[in-house]
Scaffold this motif. Structure first.
Motif, PDB file in Angstrom:
ATOM      1  N   LEU A  28       0.780  -1.263   0.022  1.00 46.01           N
ATOM      2  CA  LEU A  28       0.039   0.041  -0.029  1.00 46.01           C
ATOM      3  C   LEU A  28       0.912   1.139  -0.164  1.00 46.01           C
ATOM      4  CD1 LEU A  28      -2.604  -0.934   2.832  1.00 46.01           C
ATOM      5  CD2 LEU A  28      -3.023  -0.748   0.469  1.00 46.01           C
ATOM      6  N   SER A  29       0.630   2.234  -0.344  1.00 48.38           N
ATOM      7  CA  SER A  29       0.930   3.558  -0.453  1.00 48.38           C
ATOM      8  C   SER A  29       1.158   4.133   1.029  1.00 48.38           C
ATOM      9  CB  SER A  29       0.234   4.541  -1.216  1.00 48.38           C
ATOM     10  OG  SER A  29      -0.942   4.839  -0.296  1.00 48.38           O
ATOM     11  N   SER A  30       2.039   4.947   1.284  1.00 47.74           N
ATOM     12  CA  SER A  30       2.256   5.447   2.697  1.00 47.74           C
ATOM     13  C   SER A  30       0.985   5.971   3.217  1.00 47.74           C
ATOM     14  CB  SER A  30       3.439   6.589   2.696  1.00 47.74           C
ATOM     15  OG  SER A  30       4.697   5.972   2.439  1.00 47.74           O
ATOM     16  N   ALA A  31       0.267   7.076   2.790  1.00 49.00           N
ATOM     17  CA  ALA A  31      -1.012   7.408   3.002  1.00 49.00           C
ATOM     18  C   ALA A  31      -2.144   6.458   3.580  1.00 49.00           C
ATOM     19  CB  ALA A  31      -1.684   8.462   2.244  1.00 49.00           C
ATOM     20  N   ARG A  32      -2.114   5.347   2.537  1.00 50.92           N
ATOM     21  CA  ARG A  32      -3.020   4.252   2.582  1.00 50.92           C
ATOM     22  C   ARG A  32      -2.815   3.440   3.887  1.00 50.92           C
ATOM     23  NH1 ARG A  32      -6.625   2.182   4.215  1.00 50.92           N
ATOM     24  NH2 ARG A  32      -7.921   0.773   3.454  1.00 50.92           N
ATOM     25  N   GLN A  33      -1.336   3.284   4.017  1.00 51.16           N
ATOM     26  CA  GLN A  33      -0.979   2.452   5.076  1.00 51.16           C
ATOM     27  C   GLN A  33      -1.648   3.188   6.613  1.00 51.16           C
ATOM     28  OE1 GLN A  33       2.973   0.585   5.467  1.00 51.16           O
ATOM     29  NE2 GLN A  33       3.170   1.136   3.323  1.00 51.16           N
ATOM     30  N   LEU A  34      -1.161   4.396   6.609  1.00 50.03           N
ATOM     31  CA  LEU A  34      -1.565   5.255   7.913  1.00 50.03           C
ATOM     32  C   LEU A  34      -2.914   5.045   8.069  1.00 50.03           C
ATOM     33  CD1 LEU A  34       0.455   8.236   7.471  1.00 50.03           C
ATOM     34  CD2 LEU A  34       0.939   6.462   8.874  1.00 50.03           C
ATOM     35  N   GLU A  35      -3.848   5.133   7.190  1.00 47.07           N
ATOM     36  CA  GLU A  35      -5.425   4.887   7.363  1.00 47.07           C
ATOM     37  C   GLU A  35      -5.485   3.362   7.820  1.00 47.07           C
ATOM     38  OE1 GLU A  35      -7.038   5.812   3.533  1.00 47.07           O
ATOM     39  OE2 GLU A  35      -6.715   7.844   3.726  1.00 47.07           O
ATOM     40  N   ALA A  36      -4.960   2.572   7.089  1.00 41.96           N
ATOM     41  CA  ALA A  36      -5.144   1.092   7.331  1.00 41.96           C
ATOM     42  C   ALA A  36      -4.741   0.765   8.591  1.00 41.96           C
ATOM     43  CB  ALA A  36      -4.337   0.200   6.444  1.00 41.96           C
ATOM     44  N   ILE A  37      -3.689   1.313   9.433  1.00 37.52           N
ATOM     45  CA  ILE A  37      -3.218   1.193  10.871  1.00 37.52           C
ATOM     46  C   ILE A  37      -4.324   1.462  11.566  1.00 37.52           C
ATOM     47  CG2 ILE A  37      -1.472   1.551  12.235  1.00 37.52           C
ATOM     48  CD1 ILE A  37       0.537   1.586   9.941  1.00 37.52           C
ATOM     49  N   GLY A  38      -4.591   3.045  11.547  1.00 42.62           N
ATOM     50  CA  GLY A  38      -5.523   3.532  12.232  1.00 42.62           C
ATOM     51  C   GLY A  38      -6.960   2.825  12.380  1.00 42.62           C
ATOM     52  N   GLU A  39      -7.232   2.214  11.302  1.00 40.47           N
ATOM     53  CA  GLU A  39      -8.647   1.466  11.189  1.00 40.47           C
ATOM     54  C   GLU A  39      -8.414  -0.114  11.583  1.00 40.47           C
ATOM     55  OE1 GLU A  39      -9.773   2.345   7.154  1.00 40.47           O
ATOM     56  OE2 GLU A  39     -10.306   4.300   7.368  1.00 40.47           O
ATOM     57  N   ARG A  40      -7.266  -0.521  12.047  1.00 39.26           N
ATOM     58  CA  ARG A  40      -6.843  -1.827  12.356  1.00 39.26           C
ATOM     59  C   ARG A  40      -7.166  -2.687  11.159  1.00 39.26           C
ATOM     60  NH1 ARG A  40      -6.040  -2.275  17.658  1.00 39.26           N
ATOM     61  NH2 ARG A  40      -6.804  -0.302  19.059  1.00 39.26           N
ATOM     62  N   GLU A  41      -6.809  -2.179  10.069  1.00 31.65           N
ATOM     63  CA  GLU A  41      -6.581  -3.225   8.945  1.00 31.65           C
ATOM     64  C   GLU A  41      -5.171  -3.813   8.668  1.00 31.65           C
ATOM     65  OE1 GLU A  41      -8.418  -0.941   5.745  1.00 31.65           O
ATOM     66  OE2 GLU A  41     -10.095  -0.807   6.288  1.00 31.65           O
ATOM     67  N   LEU A  42      -4.278  -3.001   9.356  1.00 36.10           N
ATOM     68  CA  LEU A  42      -2.932  -3.397   9.370  1.00 36.10           C
ATOM     69  C   LEU A  42      -2.376  -3.328  10.871  1.00 36.10           C
ATOM     70  CD1 LEU A  42      -1.047  -1.514   6.392  1.00 36.10           C
ATOM     71  CD2 LEU A  42      -1.645  -4.021   6.563  1.00 36.10           C
ATOM     72  N   ASP A  43      -1.431  -4.068  10.994  1.00 38.13           N
ATOM     73  CA  ASP A  43      -0.728  -4.104  12.612  1.00 38.13           C
ATOM     74  C   ASP A  43       0.400  -3.174  12.439  1.00 38.13           C
ATOM     75  OD1 ASP A  43      -2.752  -5.912  13.439  1.00 38.13           O
ATOM     76  OD2 ASP A  43      -1.675  -7.301  12.444  1.00 38.13           O
ATOM     77  N   VAL A  44       1.235  -3.102  11.339  1.00 39.06           N
ATOM     78  CA  VAL A  44       2.407  -2.474  11.239  1.00 39.06           C
ATOM     79  C   VAL A  44       2.588  -1.920   9.823  1.00 39.06           C
ATOM     80  CG1 VAL A  44       3.856  -4.446  11.109  1.00 39.06           C
ATOM     81  CG2 VAL A  44       4.898  -2.244  12.187  1.00 39.06           C
ATOM     82  N   GLY A  45       3.358  -0.829   9.638  1.00 37.91           N
ATOM     83  CA  GLY A  45       3.679  -0.438   8.394  1.00 37.91           C
ATOM     84  C   GLY A  45       5.108  -0.049   7.980  1.00 37.91           C
ATOM     85  N   LEU A  46       5.510  -0.409   6.957  1.00 33.84           N
ATOM     86  CA  LEU A  46       6.841   0.572   6.482  1.00 33.84           C
ATOM     87  C   LEU A  46       6.639   1.498   5.606  1.00 33.84           C
ATOM     88  CD1 LEU A  46       8.866  -3.086   6.051  1.00 33.84           C
ATOM     89  CD2 LEU A  46       8.987  -1.532   8.040  1.00 33.84           C
ATOM     90  N   LEU A  47       6.725   2.530   5.748  1.00 36.39           N
ATOM     91  CA  LEU A  47       6.349   3.612   4.886  1.00 36.39           C
ATOM     92  C   LEU A  47       7.142   5.137   4.996  1.00 36.39           C
ATOM     93  CD1 LEU A  47       4.801   5.476   7.188  1.00 36.39           C
ATOM     94  CD2 LEU A  47       3.127   3.871   7.137  1.00 36.39           C
ATOM     95  N   ARG A  48       6.776   6.120   4.529  1.00 41.66           N
ATOM     96  CA  ARG A  48       7.530   7.134   4.623  1.00 41.66           C
ATOM     97  C   ARG A  48       6.454   8.259   5.135  1.00 41.66           C
ATOM     98  NH1 ARG A  48      12.053   6.179   1.693  1.00 41.66           N
ATOM     99  NH2 ARG A  48      11.709   4.255   0.249  1.00 41.66           N
ATOM    100  N   ALA A  49       7.105   9.213   5.713  1.00 42.82           N
ATOM    101  CA  ALA A  49       6.051  10.195   6.501  1.00 42.82           C
ATOM    102  C   ALA A  49       5.477  11.225   5.443  1.00 42.82           C
ATOM    103  CB  ALA A  49       6.738  11.103   7.627  1.00 42.82           C
ATOM    104  N   PRO A  50       4.301  11.033   5.662  1.00 43.56           N
ATOM    105  CA  PRO A  50       3.522  12.485   4.830  1.00 43.56           C
ATOM    106  C   PRO A  50       3.739  13.864   5.120  1.00 43.56           C
ATOM    107  CG  PRO A  50       1.985  11.493   6.270  1.00 43.56           C
ATOM    108  CD  PRO A  50       3.193  10.809   6.567  1.00 43.56           C
ATOM    109  N   GLN A  51       3.855  14.654   4.178  1.00 44.61           N
ATOM    110  CA  GLN A  51       3.965  16.083   4.355  1.00 44.61           C
ATOM    111  C   GLN A  51       3.053  16.645   5.434  1.00 44.61           C
ATOM    112  OE1 GLN A  51       6.750  17.935   3.292  1.00 44.61           O
ATOM    113  NE2 GLN A  51       7.371  15.785   2.723  1.00 44.61           N
ATOM    114  N   ALA A  52       1.632  16.257   5.490  1.00 43.33           N
ATOM    115  CA  ALA A  52       0.845  16.471   6.162  1.00 43.33           C
ATOM    116  C   ALA A  52       0.852  16.271   7.832  1.00 43.33           C
ATOM    117  CB  ALA A  52      -0.444  16.093   5.626  1.00 43.33           C
ATOM    118  N   GLY A  53       1.675  15.419   8.083  1.00 48.48           N
ATOM    119  CA  GLY A  53       1.983  14.927   9.383  1.00 48.48           C
ATOM    120  C   GLY A  53       1.285  13.735   9.552  1.00 48.48           C
ATOM    121  N   VAL A  54       1.454  13.074  10.871  1.00 49.07           N
ATOM    122  CA  VAL A  54       1.029  11.637  11.263  1.00 49.07           C
ATOM    123  C   VAL A  54      -0.075  11.950  11.877  1.00 49.07           C
ATOM    124  CG1 VAL A  54       1.629   9.636  12.558  1.00 49.07           C
ATOM    125  CG2 VAL A  54       3.595  11.006  11.323  1.00 49.07           C
TER     126      VAL A  54
END
Length: 300
Positions: free
Chosen positions: A133-159
């Motif tokens: 998944l893209s970095s942005a989609r990973q952050l959404e999926a972790i927050g929604e408990r669809e993922l447990d952990v992600g390897l990603l790059r930080a978005p410019q808009a913040g975490v």
């Protein structure tokens, strides 16, 4: 009387006595005296409303009711022990499921295969699912408990709140350019030199953090990149660069994609670098997540 209210310790004492058919030996095996053993057997018989042993001064023997209980008692104790082991394995992180998100570019880094292989070697009973998944989609999926952990790059808009991003490593952003391009053999290249160059980039809507970073870096130098062509995948982006349609800024790990006619050049700018993070939910009690994050850091 139901088995649910039956004392498991009484069942354990019963099984040992049924195997030994001797109160003293049974008590020694259990690490207790004979008195509590006798009381436990009496309590179990009272609960069941049946005599389980024939007792004389010389011998102890199972009654028909005792014989009927023995197999079930062993099965109950075995199931309880299995449940105890299953709970411990889950709490300790040895079993269960771990859903790991990763970006297309991160999968090409030397760290990625080492991390996944090391985790699977150390936790062979854990069912690990790898989800691109893209970095942005990973952050959404972790927050929604669809993922447990992600390897990603930080978005410019913040975490988003409730998530934790811990840096793993930083690598330079390189210029991918056709080998016949004027910049392919330039002695020094700065990002400002790309002001009038057409770009090949990920779609803005894809949520790729490197694209957001490219826009921010160019804006810092007073221009907006002229994106002539978009590409969804890293391999497509590099392949299109070979056509001469434009240049691209890519993480250094994408040098693993070898395409004839494409060269990668280092930029002189100190801020043209990108960091890969491991992300998870704050306070996540999942032991598998903590173990994965700890392992990721140990491999750096």
């Amino acid at each position: 009387m139901s088995f649910i209210s039956m004392n498991l310790r009484h069942l354990e004492y019963f099984v040992v006595l049924a195997e030994e058919l001797h109160f003293r030996r049974s008590a020694e095996r259990l690490g207790i005296t004979q008195a509590p053993l006798s009381l436990a057997i009496q309590a179990l018989e009272a609960d069941l409303g049946a005599r389980l042993f024939h007792r004389t001064r010389r011998e102890v023997a199972l009654t028909e009711a005792g014989l009927a209980l023995l197999e079930d008692a062993r099965a109950i104790l075995a199931r309880v022990e299995h449940a105890r082991e299953s709970v411990w394995e889950t709490v300790s992180g040895d079993v269960g499921r771990l859903r790991v998100g990763f970006t297309n570019a991160s999968s090409l880094s030397p760290m990625f295969p080492r991390l996944i292989h090391a985790y699977r070697t150390r936790r062979p009973k854990v069912n690990i699912s790898l989800i691109e998944l893209s970095s942005a989609r990973q952050l959404e999926a972790i927050g929604e408990r669809e993922l447990d952990v992600g390897l990603l790059r930080a978005p410019q808009a913040g975490v988003p709140s409730g998530l934790v991003l811990t840096p793993l490593y930083t690598e330079p952003l390189l210029l991918a350019v056709q080998s016949r391009h004027r910049l392919a053999k330039a002695k020094r290249i700065c990002l400002a030199d790309l002001r009038d160059e057409p770009f090949i980039a990920y779609p803005r809507s894809a949520g790729v953090a490197v694209h957001e970073q490219t826009l921010a870096l160019c804006a810092k130098r007073g221009f907006e990149p002229n994106v002539l062509q978009e590409a969804q995948q890293a391999s497509t982006l590099i392949g299109l660069t070979a056509t001469g349609l434009g240049v691209a800024l890519v993480p250094a790990s994408l040098r693993a994609i070898t395409v004839p006619g494409v060269v990668f050049r280092t930029l002189e700018d100190e801020d043209t670098c990108t960091t890969l993070y491991v992300a998870h939910r704050y306070g996540d009690a999942n032991a598998r997540v903590a173990q994965f994050v700890e392992l990721a850091h140990s491999l750096q």
